[in-house]
Design an enzyme around this catalytic site. Structure first.
Site, PDB file in Angstrom:
ATOM      1  N   GLY A 111     -51.545  -6.825  20.905  1.00  0.00           N
ATOM      2  CA  GLY A 111     -52.992  -6.846  20.660  1.00  0.00           C
ATOM      3  C   GLY A 111     -53.704  -5.634  21.235  1.00  0.00           C
ATOM      4  O   GLY A 111     -54.774  -5.254  20.751  1.00  0.00           O
ATOM      5  N   ALA A 120     -51.886  -9.732  23.645  1.00  0.00           N
ATOM      6  CA  ALA A 120     -52.474 -11.068  23.769  1.00  0.00           C
ATOM      7  C   ALA A 120     -51.755 -11.771  24.912  1.00  0.00           C
ATOM      8  O   ALA A 120     -50.629 -11.408  25.274  1.00  0.00           O
ATOM      9  CB  ALA A 120     -52.294 -11.828  22.461  1.00  0.00           C
ATOM     10  N   GLU A 127     -53.214  -3.022  18.667  1.00  0.00           N
ATOM     11  CA  GLU A 127     -54.039  -3.411  17.513  1.00  0.00           C
ATOM     12  C   GLU A 127     -55.525  -3.175  17.783  1.00  0.00           C
ATOM     13  O   GLU A 127     -56.272  -2.795  16.883  1.00  0.00           O
ATOM     14  CB  GLU A 127     -53.780  -4.886  17.167  1.00  0.00           C
ATOM     15  CG  GLU A 127     -52.385  -5.096  16.595  1.00  0.00           C
ATOM     16  CD  GLU A 127     -51.965  -6.554  16.557  1.00  0.00           C
ATOM     17  OE1 GLU A 127     -52.018  -7.216  17.618  1.00  0.00           O
ATOM     18  OE2 GLU A 127     -51.589  -7.032  15.482  1.00  0.00           O
ATOM     19  N   GLU A 134     -44.063  -7.691  19.359  1.00  0.00           N
ATOM     20  CA  GLU A 134     -44.132  -9.128  19.032  1.00  0.00           C
ATOM     21  C   GLU A 134     -42.785  -9.728  18.633  1.00  0.00           C
ATOM     22  O   GLU A 134     -42.504 -10.877  18.939  1.00  0.00           O
ATOM     23  CB  GLU A 134     -45.155  -9.369  17.901  1.00  0.00           C
ATOM     24  CG  GLU A 134     -46.609  -9.242  18.337  1.00  0.00           C
ATOM     25  CD  GLU A 134     -47.144  -7.814  18.274  1.00  0.00           C
ATOM     26  OE1 GLU A 134     -46.341  -6.879  18.109  1.00  0.00           O
ATOM     27  OE2 GLU A 134     -48.371  -7.649  18.403  1.00  0.00           O
TER      28      GLU A 134
HETATM   29  N1  COA Z   1     -49.600 -11.764  28.557  1.00  0.00           N
HETATM   30  C1  COA Z   1     -49.674 -12.409  29.723  1.00  0.00           C
HETATM   31  N2  COA Z   1     -49.386 -11.844  30.898  1.00  0.00           N
HETATM   32  C2  COA Z   1     -48.972 -10.582  30.878  1.00  0.00           C
HETATM   33  C3  COA Z   1     -48.865  -9.839  29.688  1.00  0.00           C
HETATM   34  C4  COA Z   1     -49.203 -10.480  28.491  1.00  0.00           C
HETATM   35  N3  COA Z   1     -49.164  -9.860  27.314  1.00  0.00           N
HETATM   36  N4  COA Z   1     -48.419  -8.603  29.996  1.00  0.00           N
HETATM   37  C5  COA Z   1     -48.277  -8.566  31.327  1.00  0.00           C
HETATM   38  N5  COA Z   1     -48.614  -9.759  31.864  1.00  0.00           N
HETATM   39  C6  COA Z   1     -48.609 -10.142  33.269  1.00  0.00           C
HETATM   40  C7  COA Z   1     -47.204 -10.428  33.795  1.00  0.00           C
HETATM   41  O1  COA Z   1     -46.788 -11.732  33.471  1.00  0.00           O
HETATM   42  C8  COA Z   1     -47.401 -10.227  35.284  1.00  0.00           C
HETATM   43  O2  COA Z   1     -48.061 -11.350  35.798  1.00  0.00           O
HETATM   44  P1  COA Z   1     -47.550 -12.030  37.201  1.00  0.00           P
HETATM   45  O3  COA Z   1     -47.721 -10.942  38.215  1.00  0.00           O
HETATM   46  O4  COA Z   1     -48.483 -13.182  37.412  1.00  0.00           O
HETATM   47  O5  COA Z   1     -46.130 -12.389  36.990  1.00  0.00           O
HETATM   48  C9  COA Z   1     -48.389  -9.080  35.334  1.00  0.00           C
HETATM   49  O6  COA Z   1     -49.045  -9.066  34.072  1.00  0.00           O
HETATM   50  C10 COA Z   1     -47.744  -7.728  35.536  1.00  0.00           C
HETATM   51  O7  COA Z   1     -46.777  -7.533  34.526  1.00  0.00           O
HETATM   52  P2  COA Z   1     -45.244  -7.165  34.828  1.00  0.00           P
HETATM   53  O8  COA Z   1     -44.413  -7.624  33.671  1.00  0.00           O
HETATM   54  O9  COA Z   1     -44.835  -7.659  36.182  1.00  0.00           O
HETATM   55  O10 COA Z   1     -45.326  -5.573  34.870  1.00  0.00           O
HETATM   56  P3  COA Z   1     -44.155  -4.537  34.547  1.00  0.00           P
HETATM   57  O11 COA Z   1     -44.654  -3.205  34.960  1.00  0.00           O
HETATM   58  O12 COA Z   1     -42.864  -5.002  35.114  1.00  0.00           O
HETATM   59  O13 COA Z   1     -44.016  -4.552  32.945  1.00  0.00           O
HETATM   60  C11 COA Z   1     -44.842  -4.548  30.680  1.00  0.00           C
HETATM   61  C12 COA Z   1     -45.058  -4.113  32.137  1.00  0.00           C
HETATM   62  C13 COA Z   1     -46.094  -4.191  29.898  1.00  0.00           C
HETATM   63  C14 COA Z   1     -43.643  -3.810  30.099  1.00  0.00           C
HETATM   64  C15 COA Z   1     -44.598  -6.077  30.657  1.00  0.00           C
HETATM   65  O14 COA Z   1     -45.612  -6.717  31.405  1.00  0.00           O
HETATM   66  C16 COA Z   1     -44.579  -6.661  29.268  1.00  0.00           C
HETATM   67  O15 COA Z   1     -43.614  -6.500  28.542  1.00  0.00           O
HETATM   68  N6  COA Z   1     -45.671  -7.371  28.889  1.00  0.00           N
HETATM   69  C17 COA Z   1     -45.750  -8.056  27.631  1.00  0.00           C
HETATM   70  C18 COA Z   1     -46.076  -7.103  26.523  1.00  0.00           C
HETATM   71  C19 COA Z   1     -46.099  -7.820  25.191  1.00  0.00           C
HETATM   72  O16 COA Z   1     -45.108  -8.372  24.735  1.00  0.00           O
HETATM   73  N7  COA Z   1     -47.259  -7.812  24.562  1.00  0.00           N
HETATM   74  C20 COA Z   1     -47.453  -8.390  23.272  1.00  0.00           C
HETATM   75  C21 COA Z   1     -47.902  -9.789  23.366  1.00  0.00           C
HETATM   76  S1  COA Z   1     -48.107 -10.488  21.753  1.00  0.00           S
END
Ligand code: COA
Length: 260
Positions: free
Chosen positions: A111, A66, A114, A134
């Site tokens: 999400g 999400a 999920e 989460e």
């Molecule tokens: N919500 C909002 N934005 C998200 C996102 C999420 N769940 N997951 C990734 N993004 C965005 C990042 O903020 C970034 O945006 P920006 O370029 O404007 O800063 C872009 O997507 C790329 O992500 P980034 O973190 O730079 O890539 P990465 O390869 O370094 O890391 C992940 C990848 C998946 C490990 C990391 O993005 C992450 O941990 N995301 C969140 C996952 C999460 O907690 N999901 C559950 C949410 S309830």
């Protein structure tokens, strides 16, 4: 309805639903969820569509969860509505009358995991990563993860994933039964289409009733499930597909289902 964050392509009875926010790793914001609901309602009413594939655009993510920029603003009341809305859509997918295949092409986190859990069949690319991160954010899975992950895989393993927030790779997901098969990323979509074509070639009345029977498992006792299976089997025997399928076998020819 025009879709901004989702692509919908329909070919040969198969709908390909692609999350299309690659710069945000296809994170599910509210707008995308509204679109997703609308896409599935449209597919539901389209008699020409037999099978659905969901996947993410780009090579990095299926759905990275999400949208955290929206979660960040929730208060308790909003949080309840947020979880209810996501659960409503994922339950719609889980109970969908047409098979839904998740082609997990990268990160399937929160999400995203999920969403994959609510699909009927899951396959993944070699670079896919699954997780319920989460608790890193001070929340718990809210779109069904605590329930569907715990039902699908070993409960202790589900607890470990949810409590540690650790990601697992595609091979581990395969080992623990979270996905059915793992493919090189370049082959994933064509493999999903292969499965979809196979399902689309069957009598669709039987496919619909089989899905219905499979999906009551979580809700009823074994005996109630068996009773349900009996009723659904009987319903099959009243279809044109049943007459055609059995007769084609006896005639030693390929069946030509009318899906009635
Ligand atoms: N919500 C909002 N934005 C998200 C996102 C999420 N769940 N997951 C990734 N993004 C965005 C990042 O903020 C970034 O945006 P920006 O370029 O404007 O800063 C872009 O997507 C790329 O992500 P980034 O973190 O730079 O890539 P990465 O390869 O370094 O890391 C992940 C990848 C998946 C490990 C990391 O993005 C992450 O941990 N995301 C969140 C996952 C999460 O907690 N999901 C559950 C949410 S309830």
């Amino acid at each position: 309805m025009d879709y901004k964050n989702i692509l919908l392509n329909v070919t040969d009875h198969i709908a390909l639903v692609t999350f299309n926010r690659p710069d945000k790793l296809n994170a599910l914001n509210h707008e995308t969820l509204v679109e997703l609901k609308s896409v599935f309602e449209k597919i539901k009413s389209d008699e020409n569509i037999f099978v659905v594939i969901v996947t993410g655009s780009g090579e990095k993510a299926f759905v990275a969860g999400a949208d955290i920029s929206e979660i960040n603003k929730l208060n308790m009341l909003d949080g309840k509505k947020f979880a209810e809305f996501g659960q409503e859509i994922f339950s719609l997918i889980e109970k969908f009358e047409k098979p839904v295949i998740a082609a997990v092409n990268g990160f399937a986190l929160g999400g995203g995991c999920e969403l994959a859990l609510s699909c009927h069949i899951r396959i993944a690319s070699e670079n896919a990563k699954f997780g319920q991160p989460e608790v890193n954010l001070g929340i718990i899975p809210g779109y069904g993860g605590t329930q569907r992950l715990t039902r699908l895989i070993n409960a202790g393993r589900a607890a470990e994933m949810i409590l540690t927030a650790d990601m697992i790779d595609a091979n581990e997901a395969l080992r623990i039964g979270l996905v059915n098969k793992v493919y090189p990323q370049s082959e994933l979509q064509s493999k999903a289409v292969e499965i979809a074509i196979k399902i689309a070639s069957k009598g669709q009345q039987a496919i619909k009733l089989a899905l219905k029977a499979i999906k009551v498992v979580d809700e009823v006792s074994l005996q109630e499930g068996l009773n349900m299976e009996t009723s659904l089997f009987a319903l099959c025997c009243g279809t044109e597909d049943f007459k055609e399928g059995t007769q084609a076998f006896l005639d030693k020819r390929k069946s030509n289902f009318s899906n009635k």
